[in-house]
Design an enzyme around this catalytic site. Structure first.
Site, PDB file in Angstrom:
ATOM      1  N   GLN A   1      31.636 -89.282 -30.873  1.00 27.07           N
ATOM      2  CA  GLN A   1      31.516 -88.207 -29.898  1.00 27.07           C
ATOM      3  C   GLN A   1      31.718 -86.826 -30.503  1.00 27.07           C
ATOM      4  O   GLN A   1      31.263 -85.832 -29.933  1.00 27.07           O
ATOM      5  CB  GLN A   1      32.521 -88.419 -28.767  1.00 27.07           C
TER       6      GLN A   1
ATOM      7  N   HIS B   1      36.384 -97.477 -31.463  1.00 26.25           N
ATOM      8  CA  HIS B   1      36.061 -96.806 -30.207  1.00 26.25           C
ATOM      9  C   HIS B   1      34.577 -97.026 -29.906  1.00 26.25           C
ATOM     10  O   HIS B   1      33.765 -96.089 -29.949  1.00 26.25           O
ATOM     11  CB  HIS B   1      36.385 -95.314 -30.292  1.00 26.25           C
TER      12      HIS B   1
ATOM     13  N   ASN C   1      40.032 -99.236 -28.347  1.00 29.86           N
ATOM     14  CA  ASN C   1      40.052 -98.335 -27.202  1.00 29.86           C
ATOM     15  C   ASN C   1      39.388 -99.016 -26.010  1.00 29.86           C
ATOM     16  O   ASN C   1      38.220 -99.400 -26.079  1.00 29.86           O
ATOM     17  CB  ASN C   1      39.298 -97.041 -27.527  1.00 29.86           C
ATOM     18  N   GLU C   2      40.135 -99.185 -24.927  1.00 32.00           N
ATOM     19  CA  GLU C   2      39.603 -99.708 -23.662  1.00 32.00           C
ATOM     20  C   GLU C   2      38.620-100.866 -23.868  1.00 32.00           C
ATOM     21  O   GLU C   2      37.418-100.746 -23.598  1.00 32.00           O
ATOM     22  CB  GLU C   2      38.921 -98.578 -22.882  1.00 32.00           C
TER      23      GLU C   2
END
Length: 316
Positions: free
Chosen positions: A56, A160, A205-206
């Site tokens: 990102q 991620h 991550n998640e």
């Protein structure tokens, strides 16, 4: 008409009360009755920080020996699935501007920075067989050292959502158990290279967000789902693949934590996003199953005492 008028009057009274409450709250703030929020409003040791994810923000997608990730491929092949049809080739250009970014964090009073490492920047082909990218290691060393220089703690996320494309091509990434050892090897490189300065590690991550959006709805890379899903995918199985991917993530997490505790123990974390499911009479059983799948499937592995075998038992 009388009922409609009564409803309208009731709505008008509620709106008036809401406006009065807002005016009262504003007056209290202006009068100084509510203290301003500051660090003293939080417990001692509370950490203020900011966070990002490699794809990102880094940019430098084809620089420094980095290999492509599934997000590079996804954004190139499916720009229609990205709101502004952009990609991460440049992004926020943190790859080149990390010193300026860290300076801004310090100016903002941040105590910590949670960032993720690009797996394919460390291992361009995803595994040790493809070689370790020294330029990638140097980049993260420079970032970590800059954070230390400014008094900002590093909280490092190892994954991620950005599986190396080479592993996706080789064995379908997290749909294969082969990913477990490749992930562990990648994590160990990070522990060895950065562990003397990084004391906080996050394995995934998640994980449920990744599994559901990448393999159920097809809205995240690698964009797999059943044909009837909104992602309009060409390949995938929304009823099976999300759970396969989650299963392999959990096994990779477990193997990596075992390795870490045996050789590099400091602290380790996982970032989870739990879901609240609305219950109703018409869909009570579906709501219960959804709650179990979205919360227990992953939470029970990381928190004890957990739900045990409830997910498996519920299939009956």
């Amino acid at each position: 008409m009388a009922v409609a008028g009564a409803v309208a009057m009731s709505g008008g009274i509620l709106l008036l009360l809401l406006l009065l409450l807002l005016l009262l709250a504003a007056a209290c703030v202006e009068a100084g009755e509510l203290p301003p929020i500051s660090r003293r409003s939080f417990p001692k040791g509370f950490i203020f920080g900011t966070s990002s994810a490699s794809y990102q923000c880094e940019g430098g997608a084809a620089e420094g020996g980095r290999g492509p990730s599934i997000w590079d491929t996804f954004t190139y092949q499916h720009p229609d699935k990205i709101a502004d049809k952009s990609n991460g080739d440049v992004a926020d250009n943190t790859y080149h501007l990390y010193k300026e970014d860290v300076h801004m964090m310090k100016e903002m009073g941040m105590d910590a920075y949670r960032f993720s490492i690009s797996w394919s920047r460390i291992l361009p082909n995803g595994s040790l067989n493809g070689g370790v990218n020294i330029e990638g290691i140097n980049y993260y060393n420079n970032l970590i050292n800059e954070l230390l220089l400014k008094g900002v703690q590093s909280f490092v996320t190892l994954f991620h959502y950005d599986t190396p494309q080479a592993l996706e091509d080789k064995y379908n990434g997290f749909l294969s158990p082969n990913i477990i050892n490749d992930y562990k090897d990648y994590a160990e490189i990070c522990f060895k290279e950065f562990g003397d300065r990084v004391k906080h590690w996050i394995t995934f991550n998640e994980p449920w967000i990744f599994c559901s959006k990448a393999y159920a709805s097809g809205t995240y890379a690698p964009g797999r789902c059943s044909p009837w899903e909104m992602g309009k995918c060409s390949v995938g199985d929304s009823g099976r693949e999300p759970y396969t991917a989650c299963h392999h993530q959990l096994l990779a997490h477990a193997e990596t934590v075992r390795l870490y505790r045996e050789k590099y123990q400091f602290t380790e974390e996982v970032v989870r996003q739990s879901q609240f499911i609305h219950d109703n009479d018409l869909h009570r059983r579906s709501a219960k199953l959804s709650f179990i799948i979205q919360n227990y499937l992953l939470l029970g592995i990381h928190f004890q005492p957990g739900p045990g075998g409830r997910v498996c038992q519920y299939r009956h």
